[in-house]
Design a protein around this motif. Structure first.
Motif, PDB file in Angstrom:
ATOM      1  N   UNK A 190      64.932  37.735  25.576  1.00  8.79           N
ATOM      2  CA  UNK A 190      65.021  39.409  25.601  1.00  8.79           C
ATOM      3  C   UNK A 190      66.049  39.556  23.332  1.00  8.79           C
ATOM      4  N   UNK A 191      66.227  39.134  23.175  1.00 10.82           N
ATOM      5  CA  UNK A 191      66.911  39.043  22.064  1.00 10.82           C
ATOM      6  C   UNK A 191      65.326  39.057  20.997  1.00 10.82           C
ATOM      7  N   UNK A 192      64.553  37.916  21.316  1.00 15.13           N
ATOM      8  CA  UNK A 192      62.899  38.158  20.620  1.00 15.13           C
ATOM      9  C   UNK A 192      62.569  38.876  21.056  1.00 15.13           C
ATOM     10  N   UNK A 193      62.078  39.443  21.883  1.00  9.91           N
ATOM     11  CA  UNK A 193      61.537  40.381  21.980  1.00  9.91           C
ATOM     12  C   UNK A 193      62.088  41.977  21.505  1.00  9.91           C
ATOM     13  N   UNK A 194      62.896  42.090  21.511  1.00  9.96           N
ATOM     14  CA  UNK A 194      63.489  43.028  20.203  1.00  9.96           C
ATOM     15  C   UNK A 194      63.196  42.927  19.131  1.00  9.96           C
ATOM     16  N   UNK A 195      63.298  41.494  18.910  1.00 13.29           N
ATOM     17  CA  UNK A 195      63.054  41.005  17.006  1.00 13.29           C
ATOM     18  C   UNK A 195      61.553  41.257  17.184  1.00 13.29           C
ATOM     19  N   UNK A 196      61.059  41.386  17.861  1.00 15.65           N
ATOM     20  CA  UNK A 196      59.341  40.977  18.014  1.00 15.65           C
ATOM     21  C   UNK A 196      58.540  42.834  17.981  1.00 15.65           C
ATOM     22  N   UNK A 197      59.568  43.116  18.879  1.00 16.79           N
ATOM     23  CA  UNK A 197      58.960  44.729  18.632  1.00 16.79           C
ATOM     24  C   UNK A 197      59.619  45.578  17.136  1.00 16.79           C
ATOM     25  N   UNK A 198      61.014  45.432  17.001  1.00 13.59           N
ATOM     26  CA  UNK A 198      61.000  45.662  15.211  1.00 13.59           C
ATOM     27  C   UNK A 198      60.565  45.459  14.023  1.00 13.59           C
ATOM     28  N   UNK A 199      59.179  43.941  14.360  1.00 11.15           N
ATOM     29  CA  UNK A 199      57.693  44.234  13.985  1.00 11.15           C
ATOM     30  C   UNK A 199      57.174  44.138  13.771  1.00 11.15           C
ATOM     31  N   UNK A 200      56.407  45.048  15.583  1.00 12.68           N
ATOM     32  CA  UNK A 200      55.400  45.304  15.315  1.00 12.68           C
ATOM     33  C   UNK A 200      55.047  44.603  16.426  1.00 12.68           C
ATOM     34  N   UNK A 201      55.525  43.704  16.877  1.00 13.41           N
ATOM     35  CA  UNK A 201      54.409  42.668  17.797  1.00 13.41           C
ATOM     36  C   UNK A 201      54.367  43.144  19.031  1.00 13.41           C
ATOM     37  N   UNK A 202      53.670  42.916  19.668  1.00 14.70           N
ATOM     38  CA  UNK A 202      53.660  43.160  20.957  1.00 14.70           C
ATOM     39  C   UNK A 202      54.669  42.298  22.385  1.00 14.70           C
ATOM     40  N   UNK A 203      54.925  42.488  23.039  1.00 15.02           N
ATOM     41  CA  UNK A 203      55.910  41.800  24.121  1.00 15.02           C
ATOM     42  C   UNK A 203      54.445  40.360  24.091  1.00 15.02           C
ATOM     43  N   UNK A 204      55.750  39.834  25.105  1.00 14.87           N
ATOM     44  CA  UNK A 204      55.304  38.520  25.291  1.00 14.87           C
ATOM     45  C   UNK A 204      55.620  37.965  27.035  1.00 14.87           C
ATOM     46  N   UNK A 205      54.960  37.371  27.906  1.00 11.68           N
ATOM     47  CA  UNK A 205      55.273  37.431  28.950  1.00 11.68           C
ATOM     48  C   UNK A 205      56.705  36.870  29.150  1.00 11.68           C
ATOM     49  N   UNK A 206      57.762  36.957  30.754  1.00 13.83           N
ATOM     50  CA  UNK A 206      58.947  36.592  30.519  1.00 13.83           C
ATOM     51  C   UNK A 206      58.679  34.662  30.528  1.00 13.83           C
ATOM     52  N   UNK A 207      59.871  34.092  28.966  1.00 10.51           N
ATOM     53  CA  UNK A 207      59.836  32.283  28.919  1.00 10.51           C
ATOM     54  C   UNK A 207      58.584  31.662  28.746  1.00 10.51           C
ATOM     55  N   UNK A 208      57.948  33.076  27.718  1.00 14.19           N
ATOM     56  CA  UNK A 208      56.960  32.936  26.454  1.00 14.19           C
ATOM     57  C   UNK A 208      56.960  33.126  25.042  1.00 14.19           C
TER      58      UNK A 208
END
Length: 432
Positions: A190-208
């Motif tokens: 979840x923390x990494x997904x938020x970091x990706x979103x801040x840098x314009x990257x699409x979310x990844x599946x759970x655990x990935x």
């Protein structure tokens, strides 16, 4: 030189680093200009092979590269008791904290990495890691994913779950492990997904934590251990490598004392695995009673060992490919680089995993008849001795591995990787 500039960015582990060295050596031979982006603590590793290094700032809380080394050594030392657990039990105790630390690293490295890429201006980037750095995905040049961990990193119904150590046919255990893995990794994901979103990257599946590259993916998975996938990977984007063995200095075994005879056995648990000096000492005591000569990599901990038997030689580092090529048995932790070097040279493995893809490779070594899987703790001296002597005497295994070795050496993986990268650039493929 006028060839393309290829930036290689391996994770802060010697397995990934030296795997990339083998690819870079071939790229250089083919006219490219490979350079390395270094995590703190790896300064000089790539320069030793003649490559230019670009250094990320130290983000481990200190002023010099040694601080990063100290951070990870401290992390591993803290988690030593967890290495005796099975893969499921390790999920909350070791795997989840490791993913938290990896996400910390990505967040801290982002600005420095973006600045380095702007300075290098590479034609392509090779990422050998388990997580995506947004600066790479947004650099505007093709990026290549290098999977130097086990093939299990790329999921498929016929491939066991990553880090599980399971056989592919155990569906019930698979479902339970996958559910436990998702639970254990939810917070860092979840923390990494938020970091990706801040840098314009699409979310990844759970655990990935890392997507496959839309351009090229290189998998260090020799044919002898490869899984028959339910959904074959598209060959135009996924290239399987038959090992990525680097060119290394010739190693001449030391002169053992008179009367010390027998085959050469090499043991290395990697730079971090060497921290467990108690395990190494217990194994050395068993080695003393076996008619063989043992080379033991103890990393930075050589002073921890006092009485060493005549048939055992300790060192802080060995030119591993050369040592493995001369050995009759390789005792290791199941790191994919070590496992593939054993396969490349036709050497049986005694795999004693402690974490990560070591569990997957230990299971696979035994399943395909390339070695034996043995737990790190709870064994009796007679059991370890029998395992070593049994592998040394297994002529059928050696013949089988010899055939696999000849097939691998006829199709060198480092050469195939370099060729695929250059063909990617020659084809003018653009980032999607």
């Amino acid at each position: 030189m006028s060839g393309p500039v290829i930036a290689l960015f391996p994770e802060a582990s010697f397995g990934a680093a030296l795997n990339c060295v083998g690819i870079a050596q071939q790229l250089r031979r083919m006219g490219a200009r490979p350079v390395f982006i270094c995590h703190p603590g790896f300064t000089g590793v790539f320069a030793e092979y003649g490559f230019r290094e670009y250094h990320l700032p130290d983000t481990a809380g200190g002023d010099g590269p040694g601080e990063a080394d100290d951070y990870w050594q401290g992390f591993i030392t803290t988690h030593l008791p967890h290495f005796d657990l099975d893969p499921v039990a390790q999920l909350p105790t070791y795997v989840a904290p490791t993913w938290e630390a990896i996400v910390d690293t990505v967040e801290a490295a982002e600005a420095g990495l973006a600045a380095l890429l702007e300075r290098i201006r590479p034609d392509a980037i090779l990422l050998d890691n388990v997580i995506m750095f947004p600066a790479i995905a947004t650099a505007g040049v093709p990026w290549v994913r290098v999977v130097s961990c086990a093939e299990t990193e790329i999921p498929d119904p016929n491939v066991p779950p990553y880090l599980s150590g399971l056989p592919p046919e155990d569906a019930g255990a698979r479902a339970a492990f996958e559910a436990a893995y998702i639970r254990a990794t939810r917070a860092p994901h979840d923390r990494y997904a938020a970091f990706r979103a801040r840098h314009g990257l699409a979310p990844l599946p759970e655990g990935c934590f890392l997507e496959t590259s839309p351009h090229l993916n290189l998998l260090l998975a020799p044919g002898i251990v490869r899984y028959p996938r339910a959904a074959p990977l598209p060959p135009e984007r996924f290239v399987f490598l038959e090992g990525c063995v680097r060119d290394e200095a010739r190693f001449d075994p030391p002169a053992f004392p008179a009367g010390t005879e027998g085959p050469l056995v090499y043991m290395s648990f990697g730079s971090l695995g060497a921290i467990d000096t108690a395990l190494t000492q217990a194994m050395i005591e068993v080695f003393a009673g076996i008619e063989a000569r043992f080379l033991v990599n103890v990393g930075a901990f050589i002073e921890a060992f006092d009485a060493v038997p005549d048939n055992v030689h300790l060192a802080g580092w060995f030119p591993q490919p050369s040592v493995v090529a001369q050995s009759a048995l390789f005792i290791h932790h199941g790191g994919n680089n070590s496992f593939c070097e054993a396969l490349y040279h036709g050497v049986p493995s005694l795999v004693m995993p402690y974490c990560w893809d070591g569990h997957d490779n230990a299971q696979r070594a035994e399943a395909v008849g390339a070695g034996r899987h043995m737990v790190r703790r709870g064994w009796e001296a007679a059991e370890l001795r029998a395992a070593i002597e049994g592998l040394l005497a297994d002529r059928a295994m050696r013949d089988r591995l010899g055939a696999a070795s000849r097939a691998m050496q006829a199709r060198p993986g480092a050469e195939a990787a370099a060729r695929a990268v250059l063909e990617l650039l020659e084809g003018g493929k653009k980032p999607e």
